[in-house]
Write a protein that holds these residues in place. Structure first.
Motif, PDB file in Angstrom:
ATOM      1  N   ILE A 107       3.260  10.083  -7.740  1.00 23.79           N
ATOM      2  CA  ILE A 107       4.226  10.205  -9.047  1.00 23.79           C
ATOM      3  C   ILE A 107       3.102  10.502 -10.165  1.00 23.79           C
ATOM      4  O   ILE A 107       3.384  11.528 -10.764  1.00 23.79           O
ATOM      5  CB  ILE A 107       5.073   9.069  -9.274  1.00 23.79           C
ATOM      6  N   ILE A 108       2.160   9.693 -10.418  1.00 19.96           N
ATOM      7  CA  ILE A 108       1.391   9.845 -11.461  1.00 19.96           C
ATOM      8  C   ILE A 108       0.609  11.141 -11.250  1.00 19.96           C
ATOM      9  O   ILE A 108       0.257  11.897 -12.169  1.00 19.96           O
ATOM     10  CB  ILE A 108       0.170   8.485 -11.684  1.00 19.96           C
ATOM     11  N   ILE A 118      -8.265  15.661 -18.177  1.00 19.73           N
ATOM     12  CA  ILE A 118      -7.078  15.617 -17.232  1.00 19.73           C
ATOM     13  C   ILE A 118      -7.248  16.176 -15.946  1.00 19.73           C
ATOM     14  O   ILE A 118      -6.830  15.755 -14.976  1.00 19.73           O
ATOM     15  CB  ILE A 118      -6.079  16.178 -17.982  1.00 19.73           C
ATOM     16  N   LEU A 151       0.802  -1.182   0.028  1.00 24.39           N
ATOM     17  CA  LEU A 151      -0.024   0.013   0.022  1.00 24.39           C
ATOM     18  C   LEU A 151       0.871   1.255  -0.042  1.00 24.39           C
ATOM     19  O   LEU A 151       0.575   2.361  -0.534  1.00 24.39           O
ATOM     20  CB  LEU A 151      -0.706   0.055   1.366  1.00 24.39           C
ATOM     21  N   ILE A 204       2.547  14.098 -12.493  1.00 24.50           N
ATOM     22  CA  ILE A 204       2.799  14.025 -13.968  1.00 24.50           C
ATOM     23  C   ILE A 204       1.315  14.577 -14.491  1.00 24.50           C
ATOM     24  O   ILE A 204       1.353  15.617 -15.414  1.00 24.50           O
ATOM     25  CB  ILE A 204       3.060  12.651 -14.392  1.00 24.50           C
ATOM     26  N   LEU A 205       0.228  14.067 -13.811  1.00 31.82           N
ATOM     27  CA  LEU A 205      -1.063  14.599 -14.359  1.00 31.82           C
ATOM     28  C   LEU A 205      -1.165  16.204 -14.254  1.00 31.82           C
ATOM     29  O   LEU A 205      -1.732  16.801 -14.967  1.00 31.82           O
ATOM     30  CB  LEU A 205      -2.078  13.953 -13.615  1.00 31.82           C
ATOM     31  N   PHE A 250       3.872   1.473  -1.337  1.00 38.46           N
ATOM     32  CA  PHE A 250       4.492   1.756  -2.828  1.00 38.46           C
ATOM     33  C   PHE A 250       3.397   2.024  -3.685  1.00 38.46           C
ATOM     34  O   PHE A 250       3.581   3.135  -4.523  1.00 38.46           O
ATOM     35  CB  PHE A 250       4.988   0.236  -3.171  1.00 38.46           C
ATOM     36  N   LEU A 251       2.174   1.589  -3.617  1.00 38.43           N
ATOM     37  CA  LEU A 251       0.952   1.860  -4.257  1.00 38.43           C
ATOM     38  C   LEU A 251       0.683   3.716  -4.014  1.00 38.43           C
ATOM     39  O   LEU A 251       0.682   4.323  -5.150  1.00 38.43           O
ATOM     40  CB  LEU A 251      -0.171   1.224  -3.929  1.00 38.43           C
ATOM     41  N   ILE A 285       0.649  17.798 -16.718  1.00 39.69           N
ATOM     42  CA  ILE A 285       0.135  17.555 -18.170  1.00 39.69           C
ATOM     43  C   ILE A 285      -1.221  18.592 -18.237  1.00 39.69           C
ATOM     44  O   ILE A 285      -1.335  19.400 -19.198  1.00 39.69           O
ATOM     45  CB  ILE A 285      -0.736  16.299 -18.468  1.00 39.69           C
ATOM     46  N   GLY A 295       3.446   5.474  -5.983  1.00 42.77           N
ATOM     47  CA  GLY A 295       3.138   5.443  -7.354  1.00 42.77           C
ATOM     48  C   GLY A 295       2.023   6.375  -7.811  1.00 42.77           C
ATOM     49  O   GLY A 295       2.232   7.095  -8.869  1.00 42.77           O
TER      50      GLY A 295
END
Ligand SMILES: [Cu+2]
Lengths: 313, 291
Positions: free
Chosen positions: A110-111, A128, A101, A114-115, A103-104, A118, A107
């Protein structure tokens, strides 16, 4: 009763880990508010570049840049906290699922970053922006889960109470939490596309009904289970506040639609609506976790248990 | 024990959810999922980027092809007119700059929004007037002289203006503070640039016709401007006294459109002979103020 005794070093570490998770969760809540302020102040594009801001780490903090860059700074901070938390869990957590959890969460954060990038580089495409708002709530849920799962209380383990209801309380909680999350998606869609209020209203009705079912079930069957009772109370109060804030958001948007710039009242009310929405979700989620912890289902083999020590029934 | 169908489906949903959770909890599968998602994101970002740079409009030749029609001063006609506002004048909306010291310091007098500006004699300012139809496929020379948009006093100057497709637009920042400038076109390439104080002026073009392109500053959310991008040079913006003048028109029959940011559009037909000047007046009604 819990007896005061000397904690060994690993238990002490676990306590600090929990406190750290709590700080990270609170920071995430602040981050959600910071994000809502960006949207409310129409400042999403005040900083045209990403990942740098005006080509530097510290642009002039004026106007909309304050909100956008402030949001980026809080986000960076939360990113760091999450990184540390994931690492800490990886080294010091015995439950594999909790490590995963962690690590999730890393992740997702980080996403999410990035979103966010964007949205800026592609001038806020609705899809988005909405995804960014929804992933924020999902990340908040992960942080709340980690805080709960690492709490010393949770590690204690409790005797289970059998839930004899046909439609189990646990599942009712899962359903409610899921609907609240769905409702937050509809809210984000409304906020970023300025359309689809009907769906959000239907969602509000559904969530209210489900939450009322949850709360009445707690009051009726588990008035002695303090963890459930507390969460039920918090849920009802927050939900009531949220319904008022939702109405308020609609009315103030309507009243200020001719405005030439976002006003303080509009920004405050809509931001509060987003923030309380996150709290409603978090409360329902913890209620769900508690229900899995303290209740057991009749005639069913448990397939999923987060409690480290299972107490024989 | 038999389950009723509703319950069975719920149990199934529950099972699926749990299965999903277990999948996510499996580190190898999770890593795979995570990698896939990241890859998709990167691909999306890059794909989008290529598409965007592909339609870069800055240096691209505008749509005009074929021979250029020269304006003959011996026959050139003129269309003039006045834009009026009918009905109760809207109350001016004051812009609050108090939170922005750098902007507030630039104004001694209160600043009002320019969305509906009605002056004396019901003159309606900031209406974009242009020849919508009647020029056929004629191409006109594209002015190389840049149209200037200045950011001054944390306002755009001018508030409404026209530019030919392909004609350079020069953006200045005369303010001691930072702006970002972000046009929101539907038909041209979107861009968003930061402009620090004393920055070199920015030059951009819009290669395609578009009525109108809103321009925004997200640092100062009250800052708004509108650009009318037209193929030909026959456009004007109503002045303080509500008048406009379109000069150098070849004789012919035209549809003139007047556009206002809050009050909508209105068209009229006009026929002008050689060297003739005709007046076309427009009236916008207050009742139309709905947004
Ligand atoms: Cu500005």
């Amino acid at each position: 009763m819990f007896k005061q005794r000397e904690l060994n070093s690993s238990e002490r570490g676990a306590t600090w880990l929990h406190r750290f998770a709590l700080v990270a969760t609170f920071s995430t809540f602040v981050l959600i508010i910071a994000g809502a302020l960006v949207t409310g102040n129409e400042a999403g594009l005040a900083v045209p570049d990403w990942p740098l801001s005006y080509g530097s780490l510290m642009p002039p903090m004026v106007g909309g840049i304050r909100y956008e860059h402030g949001h980026r700074m809080v986000a960076t901070f939360v990113g760091f906290l999450t990184m540390i938390l994931a690492f800490w869990l990886w080294r010091g957590e015995s439950r594999r699922s909790v490590r995963m959890l962690g690590f999730l969460a890393l992740g997702v954060v980080i996403i999410q970053g990035i979103l966010g990038g964007i949205t800026v580089l592609f001038f806020l495409p609705t899809i988005i922006s909405v995804s960014h708002a929804c992933l924020a709530q999902a990340f908040f849920c992960l942080m709340v889960s980690l805080t709960l799962l690492t709490s010393p209380d949770w590690r204690q383990g409790v005797p289970k109470i059998e839930d004899r209801n046909n439609f189990s309380f646990r599942r009712l909680c899962v359903l409610t939490t899921g609907s609240i999350y769905l409702q937050l998606i509809l809210g984000a869609a409304l906020r970023h596309s300025k359309s689809g209020i009907v769906f959000h209203l239907v969602g509000a009705f559904a969530v209210t009904v489900l939450a009322m079912l949850v709360v009445t079930r707690v009051f009726k069957y588990y008035p002695n289970v303090s963890s459930l009772l507390r969460a039920a109370w918090v849920l009802s109060i927050l939900l009531l506040a949220q319904l008022f804030l939702g109405t308020g958001s609609y009315l103030i948007r309507l009243a200020t639609r001719q405005d030439v710039q976002p006003g303080l009242a509009m920004v405050t009310i809509t931001t509060a609506h987003v923030a309380v929405g996150a709290l409603v979700l978090a409360t329902s989620l913890s209620l769900t976790f508690q229900s899995y912890r303290v209740l057991s289902q009749a005639n069913r083999v448990r397939r999923f248990s987060t409690a480290p020590q299972k107490v024989a029934l | 024990m038999k389950m009723e169908p509703g319950k069975a489906s719920l149990v199934n949903t529950h099972k699926i959810l749990m299965k999903g959770l277990e999948t996510i909890m499996n580190p190898r599968k999770f890593a795979l999922l995570f990698a896939t998602l990241t890859m998709m994101l990167i691909l999306y970002a890059c794909g989008g980027g290529e598409q965007k740079t592909g339609e870069t409009g800055e240096q691209k030749a505008p749509e005009t092809t074929g021979p250029v029609t020269q304006i003959d001063p011996a026959t050139a006609a003129t269309v003039t007119g006045k834009i009026s506002y009918e009905g109760e004048k809207p109350k001016p909306i004051q812009i609050r700059m108090d939170a922005e010291a750098a902007c507030a310091a630039l104004h001694k007098e209160p600043v009002y929004a320019q969305q509906v500006v009605v002056n004396g004699n019901n003159a309606l300012q900031y209406v974009f007037v242009y020849v919508k139809e009647g020029l056929g496929d004629k191409n006109f020379e594209i002015s190389k002289e840049p149209v200037v948009l200045d950011q001054k006093g944390c306002m755009y100057h001018p508030h409404v203006f026209g530019v030919q497709a392909g004609q350079p637009l020069k953006v200045l920042n005369s303010d001691p503070t930072t702006h970002n400038i972000h046009p929101v076109p539907a038909n041209n390439r979107e861009w968003n640039k930061s402009m620090s104080p004393g920055v070199t002026p920015l030059e951009q073009t819009f290669p395609r016709e578009e009525i109108m392109i809103p321009v925004k500053c997200n640092v100062h959310p009250w800052m708004k401007s509108y650009i009318g991008v037209v193929k030909h040079p026959f456009f004007a913006v109503s002045k303080e006294d509500g008048t406009f003048e379109i000069k150098g028109l070849p004789p012919g029959e035209y549809t003139i459109e007047a556009w206002h940011e809050k009050l909508g559009t209105s068209t009229q037909k006009v026929t002008v002979g050689p060297k003739e000047t005709k007046s076309v007046d427009f009236t916008f009604k207050a009742a139309a103020v709905i947004s």
